[in-house]
Design a protein around this motif. Structure first.
Motif, PDB file in Angstrom:
ATOM      1  N   ARG A 158       0.831  -1.211   0.000  1.00  0.00           N
ATOM      2  CA  ARG A 158       0.000   0.000   0.000  1.00  0.00           C
ATOM      3  C   ARG A 158       0.862   1.256   0.000  1.00  0.00           C
ATOM      4  O   ARG A 158       0.508   2.259  -0.596  1.00  0.00           O
ATOM      5  CB  ARG A 158      -0.904   0.022   1.251  1.00  0.00           C
ATOM      6  CG  ARG A 158      -2.085  -0.911   1.141  1.00  0.00           C
ATOM      7  CD  ARG A 158      -2.935  -0.824   2.392  1.00  0.00           C
ATOM      8  NE  ARG A 158      -4.085  -1.713   2.292  1.00  0.00           N
ATOM      9  CZ  ARG A 158      -4.949  -1.931   3.266  1.00  0.00           C
ATOM     10  NH1 ARG A 158      -4.791  -1.331   4.452  1.00  0.00           N
ATOM     11  NH2 ARG A 158      -5.968  -2.744   3.085  1.00  0.00           N
ATOM     12  N   TYR A 159       1.981   1.195   0.699  1.00  0.00           N
ATOM     13  CA  TYR A 159       2.898   2.338   0.718  1.00  0.00           C
ATOM     14  C   TYR A 159       3.546   2.534  -0.656  1.00  0.00           C
ATOM     15  O   TYR A 159       3.590   3.638  -1.185  1.00  0.00           O
ATOM     16  CB  TYR A 159       3.987   2.121   1.779  1.00  0.00           C
ATOM     17  CG  TYR A 159       5.060   3.181   1.749  1.00  0.00           C
ATOM     18  CD1 TYR A 159       4.843   4.444   2.293  1.00  0.00           C
ATOM     19  CD2 TYR A 159       6.300   2.931   1.156  1.00  0.00           C
ATOM     20  CE1 TYR A 159       5.819   5.427   2.242  1.00  0.00           C
ATOM     21  CE2 TYR A 159       7.287   3.902   1.103  1.00  0.00           C
ATOM     22  CZ  TYR A 159       7.039   5.152   1.651  1.00  0.00           C
ATOM     23  OH  TYR A 159       7.999   6.121   1.583  1.00  0.00           O
ATOM     24  N   ALA A 160       4.015   1.437  -1.247  1.00  0.00           N
ATOM     25  CA  ALA A 160       4.801   1.548  -2.487  1.00  0.00           C
ATOM     26  C   ALA A 160       3.918   1.717  -3.721  1.00  0.00           C
ATOM     27  O   ALA A 160       4.292   2.422  -4.658  1.00  0.00           O
ATOM     28  CB  ALA A 160       5.690   0.314  -2.640  1.00  0.00           C
ATOM     29  N   GLU A 180       6.269   7.032 -10.227  1.00  0.00           N
ATOM     30  CA  GLU A 180       6.379   6.577 -11.622  1.00  0.00           C
ATOM     31  C   GLU A 180       6.403   5.054 -11.737  1.00  0.00           C
ATOM     32  O   GLU A 180       6.259   4.514 -12.845  1.00  0.00           O
ATOM     33  CB  GLU A 180       7.622   7.195 -12.292  1.00  0.00           C
ATOM     34  CG  GLU A 180       8.974   6.752 -11.741  1.00  0.00           C
ATOM     35  CD  GLU A 180       9.488   7.614 -10.588  1.00  0.00           C
ATOM     36  OE1 GLU A 180       8.653   8.211  -9.854  1.00  0.00           O
ATOM     37  OE2 GLU A 180      10.721   7.689 -10.410  1.00  0.00           O
ATOM     38  N   LEU A 181       6.596   4.355 -10.618  1.00  0.00           N
ATOM     39  CA  LEU A 181       6.569   2.883 -10.657  1.00  0.00           C
ATOM     40  C   LEU A 181       5.183   2.321 -10.342  1.00  0.00           C
ATOM     41  O   LEU A 181       4.942   1.127 -10.486  1.00  0.00           O
ATOM     42  CB  LEU A 181       7.597   2.286  -9.691  1.00  0.00           C
ATOM     43  CG  LEU A 181       9.059   2.687  -9.925  1.00  0.00           C
ATOM     44  CD1 LEU A 181       9.980   1.894  -9.012  1.00  0.00           C
ATOM     45  CD2 LEU A 181       9.473   2.507 -11.387  1.00  0.00           C
ATOM     46  N   ASP A 182       4.269   3.187  -9.907  1.00  0.00           N
ATOM     47  CA  ASP A 182       2.903   2.757  -9.605  1.00  0.00           C
ATOM     48  C   ASP A 182       2.050   2.906 -10.886  1.00  0.00           C
ATOM     49  O   ASP A 182       2.487   3.496 -11.868  1.00  0.00           O
ATOM     50  CB  ASP A 182       2.348   3.620  -8.455  1.00  0.00           C
ATOM     51  CG  ASP A 182       1.088   3.037  -7.843  1.00  0.00           C
ATOM     52  OD1 ASP A 182       0.683   1.915  -8.205  1.00  0.00           O
ATOM     53  OD2 ASP A 182       0.498   3.722  -6.983  1.00  0.00           O
ATOM     54  N   ALA A 183       0.828   2.364 -10.835  1.00  0.00           N
ATOM     55  CA  ALA A 183      -0.073   2.481 -11.997  1.00  0.00           C
ATOM     56  C   ALA A 183      -0.409   3.952 -12.243  1.00  0.00           C
ATOM     57  O   ALA A 183      -0.320   4.777 -11.348  1.00  0.00           O
ATOM     58  CB  ALA A 183      -1.333   1.686 -11.720  1.00  0.00           C
ATOM     59  N   ALA A 184      -0.835   4.246 -13.472  1.00  0.00           N
ATOM     60  CA  ALA A 184      -1.196   5.638 -13.814  1.00  0.00           C
ATOM     61  C   ALA A 184      -2.491   6.014 -13.090  1.00  0.00           C
ATOM     62  O   ALA A 184      -3.285   5.165 -12.712  1.00  0.00           O
ATOM     63  CB  ALA A 184      -1.368   5.762 -15.303  1.00  0.00           C
ATOM     64  N   PHE A 198      10.286  -1.532   0.443  1.00  0.00           N
ATOM     65  CA  PHE A 198       9.076  -0.896  -0.091  1.00  0.00           C
ATOM     66  C   PHE A 198       9.357   0.599  -0.239  1.00  0.00           C
ATOM     67  O   PHE A 198       9.582   1.280   0.760  1.00  0.00           O
ATOM     68  CB  PHE A 198       7.895  -1.097   0.865  1.00  0.00           C
ATOM     69  CG  PHE A 198       7.476  -2.533   1.019  1.00  0.00           C
ATOM     70  CD1 PHE A 198       6.734  -3.162   0.012  1.00  0.00           C
ATOM     71  CD2 PHE A 198       7.805  -3.270   2.155  1.00  0.00           C
ATOM     72  CE1 PHE A 198       6.331  -4.488   0.155  1.00  0.00           C
ATOM     73  CE2 PHE A 198       7.410  -4.598   2.296  1.00  0.00           C
ATOM     74  CZ  PHE A 198       6.674  -5.203   1.296  1.00  0.00           C
ATOM     75  N   ARG A 199       9.362   1.110  -1.456  1.00  0.00           N
ATOM     76  CA  ARG A 199       9.634   2.537  -1.679  1.00  0.00           C
ATOM     77  C   ARG A 199       8.535   3.145  -2.530  1.00  0.00           C
ATOM     78  O   ARG A 199       7.991   2.478  -3.402  1.00  0.00           O
ATOM     79  CB  ARG A 199      10.969   2.713  -2.410  1.00  0.00           C
ATOM     80  CG  ARG A 199      12.123   2.123  -1.663  1.00  0.00           C
ATOM     81  CD  ARG A 199      13.422   2.561  -2.276  1.00  0.00           C
ATOM     82  NE  ARG A 199      14.519   1.780  -1.742  1.00  0.00           N
ATOM     83  CZ  ARG A 199      15.796   1.947  -2.100  1.00  0.00           C
ATOM     84  NH1 ARG A 199      16.098   2.863  -3.025  1.00  0.00           N
ATOM     85  NH2 ARG A 199      16.740   1.209  -1.569  1.00  0.00           N
ATOM     86  N   ARG A 200       8.239   4.388  -2.286  1.00  0.00           N
ATOM     87  CA  ARG A 200       7.201   5.058  -3.065  1.00  0.00           C
ATOM     88  C   ARG A 200       7.812   5.929  -4.156  1.00  0.00           C
ATOM     89  O   ARG A 200       8.191   7.065  -3.924  1.00  0.00           O
ATOM     90  CB  ARG A 200       6.292   5.888  -2.179  1.00  0.00           C
ATOM     91  CG  ARG A 200       5.171   6.576  -2.984  1.00  0.00           C
ATOM     92  CD  ARG A 200       4.169   7.261  -2.105  1.00  0.00           C
ATOM     93  NE  ARG A 200       3.357   6.302  -1.382  1.00  0.00           N
ATOM     94  CZ  ARG A 200       2.510   6.651  -0.402  1.00  0.00           C
ATOM     95  NH1 ARG A 200       2.383   7.919  -0.034  1.00  0.00           N
ATOM     96  NH2 ARG A 200       1.793   5.714   0.196  1.00  0.00           N
ATOM     97  N   LEU A 255      -6.457  -3.505  -6.828  1.00  0.00           N
ATOM     98  CA  LEU A 255      -6.383  -4.964  -6.674  1.00  0.00           C
ATOM     99  C   LEU A 255      -7.042  -5.475  -5.392  1.00  0.00           C
ATOM    100  O   LEU A 255      -7.448  -6.636  -5.319  1.00  0.00           O
ATOM    101  CB  LEU A 255      -4.919  -5.423  -6.689  1.00  0.00           C
ATOM    102  CG  LEU A 255      -4.165  -5.282  -8.018  1.00  0.00           C
ATOM    103  CD1 LEU A 255      -2.713  -5.722  -7.849  1.00  0.00           C
ATOM    104  CD2 LEU A 255      -4.842  -6.092  -9.128  1.00  0.00           C
ATOM    105  N   GLU A 256      -7.144  -4.637  -4.408  1.00  0.00           N
ATOM    106  CA  GLU A 256      -7.623  -5.139  -3.106  1.00  0.00           C
ATOM    107  C   GLU A 256      -9.057  -5.647  -3.133  1.00  0.00           C
ATOM    108  O   GLU A 256      -9.431  -6.486  -2.321  1.00  0.00           O
ATOM    109  CB  GLU A 256      -7.461  -4.066  -2.028  1.00  0.00           C
ATOM    110  CG  GLU A 256      -6.026  -3.977  -1.536  1.00  0.00           C
ATOM    111  CD  GLU A 256      -5.854  -3.052  -0.334  1.00  0.00           C
ATOM    112  OE1 GLU A 256      -6.854  -2.811   0.383  1.00  0.00           O
ATOM    113  OE2 GLU A 256      -4.726  -2.577  -0.122  1.00  0.00           O
TER     114      GLU A 256
END
Lengths: 228, 228
Positions: A171-173, A224-228, A219-221, A181-182
């Motif tokens: 959830r953080y990343a 740009e690595l998360d969904a749009a 776990f890093r936020r 997805l949850e």
């Protein structure tokens, strides 16, 4: 028995899976590298030629005469001793199998921001990280989530603590990906809530002993690595 | 007891670490997916909703009532039963810690040719593979080799079989790099020779049961990923 945990003092990382078990059980332990001169003690242990059974890397646990490394191995050892696993072999092997699958999952989380080399900066592998993270979000993450969603329900164990940590970290990343997805994994979401409400664990999570997620951990936020 | 091993029939992969233990011990086992209709049997087992403790992925081992997955977990279980590990807990945990470190190493070998996604073709991640392999050859591989070179010498165990397999696979995948690095790890080279000369294991290695290295396995020979 007083346990001594050795792990990097400024991140949750792999050590956190062990901390959660020790804290939930109310075990007597010290977090060596977070004490004065603790980092030197940890590095001395890693480099000493007199240690016969040296760990490859933290975390490791001192339990009396034993020095045990590898997160899943530590939890295998601690589980029945902390009341977080059955004592009989079939149940222990099953939980360990699940923990090893969580360990595989965690490597894949780490590699979303470090697909080329763990010794390089994130900034030196950004295009590759973007590709790897996209594959992780669309292929691997749903597969792991579904697997643990369907997992046999059973009595409380260190696996629940580790799955709590995975959900918390994901959830953080990947906040946008996880919110999507949850809805497919209601049992995991419910498990996460149940674990957070455990009295001793809740106190730990609100204490200063719980290190906050940050950009040096697994776990890093990186938006740009998360969904749009 | 007759064991049943379930693993992909056309590669050595992770299953080979289990095969080496079973073969060296002269254990009674069947390699399910290599028999007629064996692949269907394996897939049925992976997908069956009636399996309460389903594996995430092969390899897995049927041992009587038990179904055990995760390579290191299988070896932990088999070790003392095959005479390839001590029965007492400290020795078992130590060997398991080493096997888990070998498992980490193996993931890094795999990711030299699949740094972006295990479901994608190598051809779709070649530039990234080149960068990752360079980091592996210069940073990670020497570190793992040195760690195991210095490892406590002790009685023969499944760890020796796994280290044999690592050396064998690394020589296949990175012949130029290994010819340079091996002079720094004489004990590992000697261990590899000693293992290959074990009578039962030698017969296995020369038999048709030993699958050859190939370009679908974990160890692959892409000359562009080896040193110049």
């Amino acid at each position: 028995m007083r346990y001594a945990l050795y792990y990097w003092p400024s991140i949750q990382g792999r050590g956190e899976f062990v901390r959660l078990a020790l804290e939930d059980a109310g075990a007597d332990y010290i977090d060596v590298a977070r004490r004065a001169r603790g980092m030197q003690a940890m590095e001395r242990l890693l480099e000493s030629p007199s240690i016969k059974r040296a760990p490859f890397a933290p975390p490791f646990l001192r339990a009396g005469e034993l020095l045990i490394a590898q997160t899943a191995n530590i939890l295998f050892y601690l589980g029945p001793r902390l009341g977080l696993a059955p004592k009989a072999e079939p149940g222990r092997l099953w939980l360990h199998q699940l923990q090893l699958t969580i360990a595989d999952w965690l490597v894949e989380v780490h590699d979303t921001h470090h697909p080329i080399g763990s010794g390089l900066y994130y900034e030196d592998q950004r295009p590759e990280a973007k590709r790897r993270a996209a594959d992780f979000r669309s292929e691997r993450l749903p597969k792991f989530l579904q697997y643990f969603e369907k997992m046999e329900s059973r009595s409380f164990s260190y696996i629940d603590l580790s799955l709590f940590q995975m959900i918390e970290g994901l959830r953080y990343a990947f906040p946008r990906t996880m919110s999507r997805l949850e809805k497919n994994v209601p049992r995991l979401v419910e498990l996460h809530e149940r674990v957070a409400e455990r009295p001793r664990l809740g106190r730990y999570l609100r204490s200063k002993r719980r290190i906050a997620f940050n950009q040096q951990g697994i776990f890093r936020r990186y938006p740009e690595l998360d969904a749009a």
